[in-house]
Scaffold this motif. Structure first.
Motif, PDB file in Angstrom:
ATOM      1  N   PRO A  56      28.747 -44.137 -57.061  1.00 29.10           N
ATOM      2  CA  PRO A  56      29.352 -44.152 -55.721  1.00 29.10           C
ATOM      3  C   PRO A  56      28.828 -45.291 -54.846  1.00 29.10           C
ATOM      4  CG  PRO A  56      28.109 -42.107 -56.067  1.00 29.10           C
ATOM      5  CD  PRO A  56      28.102 -42.856 -57.349  1.00 29.10           C
ATOM      6  N   ILE A  57      27.555 -45.658 -55.015  1.00 25.91           N
ATOM      7  CA  ILE A  57      27.032 -46.791 -54.249  1.00 25.91           C
ATOM      8  C   ILE A  57      27.752 -48.066 -54.670  1.00 25.91           C
ATOM      9  CG2 ILE A  57      25.000 -48.243 -53.862  1.00 25.91           C
ATOM     10  CD1 ILE A  57      23.309 -45.650 -54.016  1.00 25.91           C
ATOM     11  N   GLU A  58      27.939 -48.236 -55.970  1.00 22.16           N
ATOM     12  CA  GLU A  58      28.668 -49.404 -56.471  1.00 22.16           C
ATOM     13  C   GLU A  58      30.102 -49.422 -55.929  1.00 22.16           C
ATOM     14  OE1 GLU A  58      29.180 -51.419 -60.785  1.00 22.16           O
ATOM     15  OE2 GLU A  58      29.930 -49.361 -60.654  1.00 22.16           O
ATOM     16  N   ASP A  59      30.766 -48.273 -55.982  1.00 21.09           N
ATOM     17  CA  ASP A  59      32.159 -48.183 -55.526  1.00 21.09           C
ATOM     18  C   ASP A  59      32.314 -48.564 -54.053  1.00 21.09           C
ATOM     19  OD1 ASP A  59      32.944 -47.353 -58.050  1.00 21.09           O
ATOM     20  OD2 ASP A  59      33.092 -45.223 -57.495  1.00 21.09           O
ATOM     21  N   HIS A  60      31.358 -48.184 -53.228  1.00 20.18           N
ATOM     22  CA  HIS A  60      31.483 -48.397 -51.781  1.00 20.18           C
ATOM     23  C   HIS A  60      30.843 -49.690 -51.284  1.00 20.18           C
ATOM     24  CE1 HIS A  60      32.555 -44.136 -51.985  1.00 20.18           C
ATOM     25  NE2 HIS A  60      33.193 -44.360 -50.857  1.00 20.18           N
TER      26      HIS A  60
END
Length: 93
Positions: A56-60
């Protein structure tokens, strides 16, 4: 925002960049589904980013999971074991 793979020298630099991109520790915590004190530990180098939080950190943020946790998400996976060569002449007359 797209980040070039391998842009960060260390996982600590990667999480610090992600926190900056996301607007601080509290927004990062919401994205990663963790508490703000957990993000503080990541940013201070007291703990590593949990693997489940990397995606999720990568996605955002655009900071690659490979940079956040290279031990869990290696950039180039180990090559598979070589396959055995075909048996030549294995059929007997």
């Amino acid at each position: 925002m797209t980040i070039s793979p391998g842009q960060y020298g260390t996982p600590l630099e990667a999480i610090q960049a992600a926190v900056s991109i996301l607007g601080g520790q509290a927004p990062t915590a919401r994205v990663a589904h963790v508490t703000q004190p957990t993000v503080w530990r990541w940013v201070k180098g007291k703990a590593r980013v949990s693997p489940h939080a990397c995606i999720p950190i990568e996605d955002h943020s655009g900071v690659s999971r490979h940079d956040l946790r290279p031990d869990v998400f290696p950039r180039d996976p180990s090559p598979a074991a070589p396959s055995a060569p075909p048996l030549i002449g294995s059929a007997r007359p």
